[in-house]
Design a protein around this motif. Structure first.
Motif, PDB file in Angstrom:
ATOM      1  N   ARG A 269     -66.000 -46.832  98.072  1.00 60.44           N
ATOM      2  CA  ARG A 269     -64.692 -46.190  98.285  1.00 60.44           C
ATOM      3  C   ARG A 269     -63.570 -47.118  97.824  1.00 60.44           C
ATOM      4  O   ARG A 269     -62.622 -46.690  97.125  1.00 60.44           O
TER       5      ARG A 269
ATOM      6  N   PHE B 265     -68.673 -48.276 101.992  1.00 59.20           N
ATOM      7  CA  PHE B 265     -67.257 -48.633 102.121  1.00 59.20           C
ATOM      8  C   PHE B 265     -66.751 -49.299 100.835  1.00 59.20           C
ATOM      9  O   PHE B 265     -65.633 -49.032 100.368  1.00 59.20           O
TER      10      PHE B 265
ATOM     11  N   ASP C  81     -59.508 -51.111 106.435  1.00 54.35           N
ATOM     12  CA  ASP C  81     -59.789 -51.597 107.789  1.00 54.35           C
ATOM     13  C   ASP C  81     -61.303 -51.664 108.012  1.00 54.35           C
ATOM     14  O   ASP C  81     -62.000 -50.643 107.985  1.00 54.35           O
TER      15      ASP C  81
ATOM     16  N   ASP D  33     -67.548 -50.186 113.687  1.00 51.80           N
ATOM     17  CA  ASP D  33     -67.766 -49.082 114.631  1.00 51.80           C
ATOM     18  C   ASP D  33     -69.012 -48.288 114.275  1.00 51.80           C
ATOM     19  O   ASP D  33     -69.806 -47.912 115.159  1.00 51.80           O
ATOM     20  N   GLU D  34     -69.187 -48.020 112.982  1.00 46.73           N
ATOM     21  CA  GLU D  34     -70.380 -47.285 112.561  1.00 46.73           C
ATOM     22  C   GLU D  34     -71.647 -48.059 112.919  1.00 46.73           C
ATOM     23  O   GLU D  34     -72.618 -47.496 113.427  1.00 46.73           O
TER      24      GLU D  34
ATOM     25  N   TRP E 253     -54.971 -49.873 105.598  1.00 52.79           N
ATOM     26  CA  TRP E 253     -55.364 -49.568 104.226  1.00 52.79           C
ATOM     27  C   TRP E 253     -54.204 -49.952 103.311  1.00 52.79           C
ATOM     28  O   TRP E 253     -53.095 -49.417 103.441  1.00 52.79           O
TER      29      TRP E 253
ATOM     30  N   THR F  39     -73.797 -49.155 105.170  1.00 54.06           N
ATOM     31  CA  THR F  39     -72.425 -48.759 105.513  1.00 54.06           C
ATOM     32  C   THR F  39     -71.408 -49.582 104.720  1.00 54.06           C
ATOM     33  O   THR F  39     -70.393 -49.066 104.234  1.00 54.06           O
TER      34      THR F  39
ATOM     35  N   SER G  35     -62.900 -52.152 110.624  1.00 50.51           N
ATOM     36  CA  SER G  35     -63.374 -51.638 111.915  1.00 50.51           C
ATOM     37  C   SER G  35     -64.226 -50.388 111.725  1.00 50.51           C
ATOM     38  O   SER G  35     -65.077 -50.079 112.569  1.00 50.51           O
ATOM     39  N   GLU G  36     -64.010 -49.674 110.632  1.00 50.59           N
ATOM     40  CA  GLU G  36     -64.872 -48.521 110.353  1.00 50.59           C
ATOM     41  C   GLU G  36     -66.324 -48.961 110.179  1.00 50.59           C
ATOM     42  O   GLU G  36     -67.245 -48.321 110.673  1.00 50.59           O
ATOM     43  N   ILE G  37     -66.521 -50.059 109.458  1.00 49.37           N
ATOM     44  CA  ILE G  37     -67.889 -50.586 109.277  1.00 49.37           C
ATOM     45  C   ILE G  37     -68.468 -51.028 110.611  1.00 49.37           C
ATOM     46  O   ILE G  37     -69.609 -50.693 110.969  1.00 49.37           O
TER      47      ILE G  37
END
Length: 458
Positions: free
Chosen positions: A44, A41, A157, A163-164, A82, A37, A159-161
């Motif tokens: 991107r 990220f 952010d 949360d996943e 971001w 993950t 938190s995406e990492i």
């Protein structure tokens, strides 16, 4: 503390290994997924970084339209998490261009957080954002020569990492929890049914010891069948050894008793000779010794037989009737109180010999009454075999402690007027000891001597 069974130990061991393996696997999978993950990220972020570097290197667009090709609305939303930031580093003045989302804030430098340049000339790591959130950030220094030096930063952010990864951990935990239950149930099934033949053998051996069976019968799996065959062969060999021992004991008895009889007869024909009297005296001692030790050998051979059980109640009742007839002239009342279904783990004739000696002795010394009581005693200690107690009381004069110690020794008699050789209590003591029991003499509640016989029960 009781030892756990083999099935329990196998189950606990298998369960522990299952739990450990699943935990290790879960940690590895969670770590691998987090890395994957994080790499996605970073790809991107690097895409945005390359776009910004290209804009810096070829500033063909007007300033108001520059850096509009990123295509990410979050860069326009204030404090969205971001951000991008371009800092000129070759001038002393603060020349910074940033995304609208950064508002009036600034991004920290990864270099200040100890991040090192990679082979591709990029730094990456985690930093704290303007609103205190954790950001995943990539940073690249750009040297345009005469056009200046720049530091390009892009942050997203993190938190995406997180949360996943957290969602994956939840799904992984649920899946592994269900898998653990299935594996534990499978282990229980395997242990229970895989060890069932051993349980059958254990129960069959218990039946042999208790006298309910003579051999291991039935079909066993190929892996267990050799054990059953060897156990049956061991039982057969034990019986053969016992039979040979009995035969040898009988032969020895005849071989010794005949010469002794000749010696006694020859000495008796010269009764007036002091030497002959001494020979007769010692011949009697030898005869008692031979009888005693042959009896011990016979008993020791017999108690090794596997699976012999005797019900105590009928034996005691039969002895009561016999002793009443033998001591009819003394008018002794013999009372019996025997618990039902009390079983002696041994041969009937040995039980008759032990109890018979005690009852006969009680009848000789009783004034008018003998009381016999048979009681189950249970196990004397955890893990030990169950025992039974046979109490023989009389209302005679009883014995002191010194006298009780004396009569327990072989051939010792307190009253020569009473018939007997003085071997009765000694034989009872020896025979009970060979069975793992004991004989204790004490004071009877009805006034005389109490003989307490402790024997193994079935």
């Amino acid at each position: 503390m009781r030892r756990s069974s083999l099935a329990t130990r196998l189950f606990l061991s298998a369960t522990a290994w299952v739990v450990v393996i699943l935990l290790i696997t879960g940690v590895i999978l969670s770590s691998v997924y987090r890395d994957a993950t994080e790499r996605a990220f970073d790809r991107r972020l690097n895409l945005y970084l390359r776009t910004l570097v290209a804009e810096v290197a070829t500033p063909d667009e007007p300033p108001d339209r520059q850096f509009q090709s990123l295509g990410e609305p979050l860069f326009e939303l204030p404090l969205s998490g971001w951000y991008w930031q371009i800092t000129r580093t070759d001038t002393e003045k603060d020349d910074v261009r940033a995304s609208r989302s950064l508002w009036d804030k600034k991004l920290p430098k990864l270099e200040d957080h100890g991040a090192e340049l990679s082979a591709a000339g990029i730094r990456q790591g985690y930093v704290e954002g303007p609103e205190g959130q954790t950001l995943r950030m990539v940073e690249r220094p750009v040297d345009l020569g005469a056009d200046g030096k720049f530091l390009v930063d892009v942050a997203g952010d993190a938190s995406e990492i997180f949360d996943e990864t957290r969602n994956f951990d939840y799904y992984l935990g649920g899946t592994f929890g269900a898998l653990s239950i299935v594996l534990v149930l499978t282990t229980i099934f395997q242990v229970r049914f895989g060890l069932a033949p051993l349980k059958r053998i254990s129960d069959a051996i218990a039946d042999i010891r208790s006298g309910r069976a003579e051999r291991l019968e039935g079909e066993f799996p190929v892996e267990i069948a050799p054990l059953a065959r060897e156990t049956n062969a061991l039982i057969d060999a034990n019986r053969e050894i016992v039979e040979r021992a009995r035969t040898h004991v009988g032969n020895l008895a005849h071989a010794i008793k005949t010469p002794l009889s000749v010696i006694v007869n020859e000495a008796a024909s010269h009764s007036s000779d002091p030497f002959a009297e001494k020979v007769l005296e010692q011949a009697d001692v030898m005869r008692d010794q031979v009888a005693h030790h042959l009896e011990r050998a016979r008993i020791a051979a017999r108690v090794t037989i596997v699976g012999t059980v005797t019900e105590v109640g009928p034996v005691v009742d039969a002895l009561r009737r016999t002793m009443e007839k033998i001591h009819r002239d003394r008018d002794v009342a013999i009372e019996v109180s025997a618990a039902s279904n009390v079983m002696f783990r041994g041969e009937r004739q040995d039980l008759e010999e032990m109890v018979g000696n005690l009852v006969d002795n009680a009848c000789k010394w009783a004034a008018s009454r003998v009381f016999i009581e048979v009681l189950p005693n249970g196990a004397t200690e955890p893990g030990a075999a169950p025992m039974l107690r046979i109490l023989v009381d009389d209302d005679g004069r009883g014995l002191s402690e010194q006298e009780r110690a004396q009569v327990s020794r072989r051939g010792q008699r307190l009253d020569e007027s009473k018939p007997g050789s003085g071997l009765g209590l000694s034989i009872v003591t020896d025979l009970a000891g060979l069975y793992g029991g004991s004989l204790t003499l004490g004071h009877a509640p009805i006034g005389g001597l109490r003989a307490e016989l402790l024997l193994p029960a079935a």
